[in-house]
Design a protein around this motif. Structure first.
Motif, mmCIF file in Angstrom:
data_model
loop_
_atom_site.group_PDB
_atom_site.id
_atom_site.type_symbol
_atom_site.label_atom_id
_atom_site.label_comp_id
_atom_site.label_asym_id
_atom_site.label_seq_id
_atom_site.Cartn_x
_atom_site.Cartn_y
_atom_site.Cartn_z
ATOM 1 N N LEU A 1 38.692 44.504 39.996
ATOM 2 C CA LEU A 1 38.064 43.521 40.877
ATOM 3 C C LEU A 1 37.264 42.576 39.995
ATOM 4 C CD1 LEU A 1 38.036 43.236 43.992
ATOM 5 C CD2 LEU A 1 35.779 44.312 43.955
ATOM 6 N N TYR A 2 37.683 41.323 39.951
ATOM 7 C CA TYR A 2 37.067 40.373 39.028
ATOM 8 C C TYR A 2 36.876 39.038 39.718
ATOM 9 C CZ TYR A 2 41.431 37.790 38.379
ATOM 10 O OH TYR A 2 42.536 37.013 38.587
ATOM 11 N N GLU A 3 36.114 38.154 39.054
ATOM 12 C CA GLU A 3 35.838 36.842 39.640
ATOM 13 C C GLU A 3 36.031 35.716 38.636
ATOM 14 O OE1 GLU A 3 33.033 33.576 39.460
ATOM 15 O OE2 GLU A 3 32.671 35.534 38.532
ATOM 16 N N HIS A 4 35.608 35.920 37.388
ATOM 17 C CA HIS A 4 35.723 34.852 36.394
ATOM 18 C C HIS A 4 37.175 34.658 35.983
ATOM 19 C CE1 HIS A 4 35.173 32.440 32.789
ATOM 20 N NE2 HIS A 4 33.949 32.204 33.204
ATOM 21 N N PRO A 5 37.666 33.415 35.949
ATOM 22 C CA PRO A 5 39.103 33.194 35.717
ATOM 23 C C PRO A 5 39.563 33.421 34.285
ATOM 24 C CG PRO A 5 37.957 31.092 35.871
ATOM 25 C CD PRO A 5 36.944 32.150 36.234
ATOM 26 N N GLU A 6 38.647 33.505 33.301
ATOM 27 C CA GLU A 6 39.068 33.542 31.899
ATOM 28 C C GLU A 6 38.671 34.822 31.165
ATOM 29 O OE1 GLU A 6 40.920 31.274 30.536
ATOM 30 O OE2 GLU A 6 40.886 29.897 32.238
ATOM 31 N N TRP A 7 37.557 35.429 31.519
ATOM 32 C CA TRP A 7 36.956 36.453 30.680
ATOM 33 C C TRP A 7 37.826 37.684 30.440
ATOM 34 C CZ3 TRP A 7 31.364 36.542 33.085
ATOM 35 C CH2 TRP A 7 30.638 35.456 32.574
ATOM 36 N N PHE A 8 38.712 38.030 31.367
ATOM 37 C CA PHE A 8 39.347 39.343 31.306
ATOM 38 C C PHE A 8 40.783 39.336 30.815
ATOM 39 C CE2 PHE A 8 35.995 39.298 34.496
ATOM 40 C CZ PHE A 8 35.105 40.126 33.826
ATOM 41 N N ARG A 9 41.213 38.196 30.296
ATOM 42 C CA ARG A 9 42.570 38.162 29.743
ATOM 43 C C ARG A 9 42.773 39.167 28.611
ATOM 44 N NH1 ARG A 9 44.180 31.666 29.881
ATOM 45 N NH2 ARG A 9 44.080 31.457 32.164
ATOM 46 N N SER B 1 30.067 29.486 42.438
ATOM 47 C CA SER B 1 30.317 29.258 43.857
ATOM 48 C C SER B 1 29.094 29.673 44.667
ATOM 49 C CB SER B 1 31.528 30.065 44.335
ATOM 50 O OG SER B 1 31.667 29.973 45.740
ATOM 51 N N ASP B 2 28.709 28.827 45.609
ATOM 52 C CA ASP B 2 27.629 29.215 46.519
ATOM 53 C C ASP B 2 28.035 30.438 47.344
ATOM 54 O OD1 ASP B 2 26.012 27.151 45.660
ATOM 55 O OD2 ASP B 2 26.639 25.775 47.247
ATOM 56 N N GLU B 3 29.331 30.561 47.579
ATOM 57 C CA GLU B 3 29.832 31.722 48.316
ATOM 58 C C GLU B 3 30.196 32.837 47.337
ATOM 59 O OE1 GLU B 3 31.771 29.858 52.305
ATOM 60 O OE2 GLU B 3 32.961 29.605 50.483
ATOM 61 N N HIS B 4 29.202 33.253 46.580
ATOM 62 C CA HIS B 4 29.419 34.273 45.543
ATOM 63 C C HIS B 4 29.678 35.642 46.186
ATOM 64 C CE1 HIS B 4 25.562 36.284 46.170
ATOM 65 N NE2 HIS B 4 25.092 35.075 46.426
ATOM 66 N N PRO B 5 30.320 36.579 45.442
ATOM 67 C CA PRO B 5 30.701 37.855 46.040
ATOM 68 C C PRO B 5 29.762 39.019 45.763
ATOM 69 C CG PRO B 5 31.863 37.581 43.983
ATOM 70 C CD PRO B 5 30.970 36.360 44.134
ATOM 71 N N ILE B 6 28.584 38.799 45.181
ATOM 72 C CA ILE B 6 27.764 39.907 44.684
ATOM 73 C C ILE B 6 27.445 40.929 45.774
ATOM 74 C CG2 ILE B 6 25.555 40.532 43.654
ATOM 75 C CD1 ILE B 6 25.600 37.757 42.257
ATOM 76 N N PRO C 1 12.452 28.093 39.761
ATOM 77 C CA PRO C 1 13.796 28.668 39.816
ATOM 78 C C PRO C 1 14.046 29.317 41.176
ATOM 79 C CG PRO C 1 12.701 29.273 37.772
ATOM 80 C CD PRO C 1 11.663 28.619 38.633
ATOM 81 N N ARG C 2 15.281 29.357 41.573
ATOM 82 C CA ARG C 2 15.642 29.989 42.837
ATOM 83 C C ARG C 2 16.610 31.134 42.562
ATOM 84 N NH1 ARG C 2 13.917 26.936 47.099
ATOM 85 N NH2 ARG C 2 13.340 24.764 46.639
ATOM 86 N N SER C 3 16.325 32.241 43.197
ATOM 87 C CA SER C 3 17.207 33.398 43.092
ATOM 88 C C SER C 3 17.934 33.570 44.409
ATOM 89 C CB SER C 3 16.399 34.660 42.771
ATOM 90 O OG SER C 3 17.256 35.785 42.635
ATOM 91 N N VAL C 4 19.186 33.966 44.352
ATOM 92 C CA VAL C 4 19.966 34.067 45.585
ATOM 93 C C VAL C 4 19.451 35.176 46.500
ATOM 94 C CG1 VAL C 4 22.050 33.045 44.625
ATOM 95 C CG2 VAL C 4 21.690 35.521 44.445
ATOM 96 N N ASP D 1 49.502 51.032 34.973
ATOM 97 C CA ASP D 1 49.857 50.512 36.299
ATOM 98 C C ASP D 1 48.582 49.985 36.957
ATOM 99 O OD1 ASP D 1 51.021 50.046 38.835
ATOM 100 O OD2 ASP D 1 50.435 52.061 39.493
ATOM 101 N N TYR D 2 48.448 48.655 37.000
ATOM 102 C CA TYR D 2 47.236 48.085 37.577
ATOM 103 C C TYR D 2 47.553 46.812 38.349
ATOM 104 C CZ TYR D 2 47.048 44.250 34.153
ATOM 105 O OH TYR D 2 47.330 43.114 33.418
ATOM 106 N N VAL D 3 46.610 46.438 39.204
ATOM 107 C CA VAL D 3 46.635 45.159 39.882
ATOM 108 C C VAL D 3 45.242 44.558 39.745
ATOM 109 C CG1 VAL D 3 46.051 46.198 42.113
ATOM 110 C CG2 VAL D 3 47.140 43.956 42.047
ATOM 111 N N ALA D 4 45.170 43.263 39.520
ATOM 112 C CA ALA D 4 43.890 42.573 39.382
ATOM 113 C C ALA D 4 43.761 41.549 40.491
ATOM 114 C CB ALA D 4 43.791 41.897 38.016
ATOM 115 N N ARG D 5 42.598 41.541 41.148
ATOM 116 C CA ARG D 5 42.417 40.553 42.211
ATOM 117 C C ARG D 5 40.938 40.207 42.367
ATOM 118 N NH1 ARG D 5 40.452 42.165 47.138
ATOM 119 N NH2 ARG D 5 40.550 44.362 47.761
ATOM 120 N N THR D 6 40.708 39.072 42.987
ATOM 121 C CA THR D 6 39.344 38.660 43.302
ATOM 122 C C THR D 6 38.916 39.347 44.601
ATOM 123 O OG1 THR D 6 39.949 36.763 44.666
ATOM 124 C CG2 THR D 6 39.844 36.420 42.261
ATOM 125 N N PRO D 7 37.612 39.343 44.908
ATOM 126 C CA PRO D 7 37.149 39.995 46.132
ATOM 127 C C PRO D 7 37.230 39.110 47.368
ATOM 128 C CG PRO D 7 35.278 39.246 44.868
ATOM 129 C CD PRO D 7 36.500 38.924 44.046
#
Length: 300
Positions: free
Chosen positions: A7-15, A61-66, A165-168, A27-33
């Motif tokens: 389960l990942y979000e950043h498009p580049e880091w996990f290549r 993204s303002d619509e972050h998945p945390i 500063p603003r924290s989500v 045997d794996y599948v990778a997807r965003t949340p």
């Protein structure tokens, strides 16, 4: 059912991780949340889930998945799924206040800090901490949401303008500004609560320190492999054990005023150092894949 879901979000880091898994035939599948999930459905998404959600996702993204992912990982764990860096880890990773509480509870020195949730309380907290100081977002990433103040006048002007500063999650930290000796910090990476490697990072002023490839380009940040003192390695391993951190880093800097190592950050998202074979002489993704395969084997 797949053996592994990433389960990942950043498009580049996990290549590099995907490449290492492909090379081993995992045997794996990778997807965003993104999308939805059913809290009444106990069906496991895979035998093992690897959580790679970054705290810095709110910057993209303002619509972050945390918070979405924290609930989802907890749901899957209740269904019997082995979750690597699960909901309990994400809950601490997503709160600098909880990190500092844990570090202090383990007897480790931290920067003098006060935690607030109202702008009206910042000045009073600052008077207790003293200047210079920093105000930090409780949820940050790559140095986001940090401001330095050298006087109460500077602070009052920013508070009055509504520019703190603003924290989500609406929580702020008012923290002593620690001058890092030599302008460097040490990031101690762990895997299965054991020391994996350590790097010394310079050039970020302890604000913008991200060792991943995507963060390093043009940043002026430099890093080198180091062997920290045994007591620092032991401390990082105790932190990992206490929070059940499967893979992640603990950051420490030596206070130039008194020589005390002060621990200040825990990073459950360990996307590893840029150009690892050049910096370390080996690739930590290989060790991570070893660990993942062990978890898959134990889940069968």
């Amino acid at each position: 059912m797949h053996d592994l879901l990433i389960l990942y979000e950043h498009p580049e880091w996990f290549r590099p991780l995907f490449a290492a898994l492909d090379a081993r035939g995992v045997d794996y599948v990778a997807r965003t949340p993104d999308g939805d999930w059913n809290p009444a459905d106990p069906t496991p998404p895979a035998r093992v889930v690897l959580n790679r959600i970054a705290m810095s996702s709110f910057l993209r993204s303002d619509e972050h998945p945390i918070f979405h992912v924290t609930a989802m990982l907890d749901h899957w764990a209740r269904a019997g799924v082995r979750v690597i860096n699960g909901a309990e880890v994400l809950a601490i990773d997503s709160s600098k206040a909880r990190q500092l509480s844990l570090l202090s509870r383990l007897g480790l020195a931290i920067p003098e800090t006060r935690v607030v949730h109202r702008a009206a309380d910042v000045e009073g907290a600052a008077a207790e901490v003293g200047y210079p100081l920093v105000v930090k977002a409780n949820i940050g990433g790559s140095g986001a949401g940090i401001m330095r103040f050298d006087s109460v006048h500077e602070l009052r002007a920013v508070v009055a303008a509504g520019d703190l500063p603003r924290s989500v999650d609406g929580v702020l930290l008012v923290q002593d500004y620690v001058p890092a000796r030599g302008g460097t910090i040490t990031r101690i990476e762990t895997l299965a609560a054991k020391h994996l490697y350590s790097i010394e990072v310079a050039g970020g002023g302890a604000f913008d320190l991200c060792p991943a490839d995507a963060c390093v380009e043009g940043s002026g940040i430099s890093m080198r492999a180091v062997e920290p003192a045994a007591e620092l390695v032991d401390a990082a391993e105790r932190v990992a054990q206490a929070m059940r951190l499967d893979v992640g880093g603990v950051e420490v800097m030596v206070d130039d005023r008194d020589g005390v190592p002060r621990f200040y950050d825990i990073n459950a998202l360990s996307n590893f150092v840029a150009k690892p074979r050049q910096v370390l002489g080996w690739d930590p993704h290989e060790r991570l894949v070893d660990f993942i395969q062990e978890q898959i084997g134990g889940s069968r």
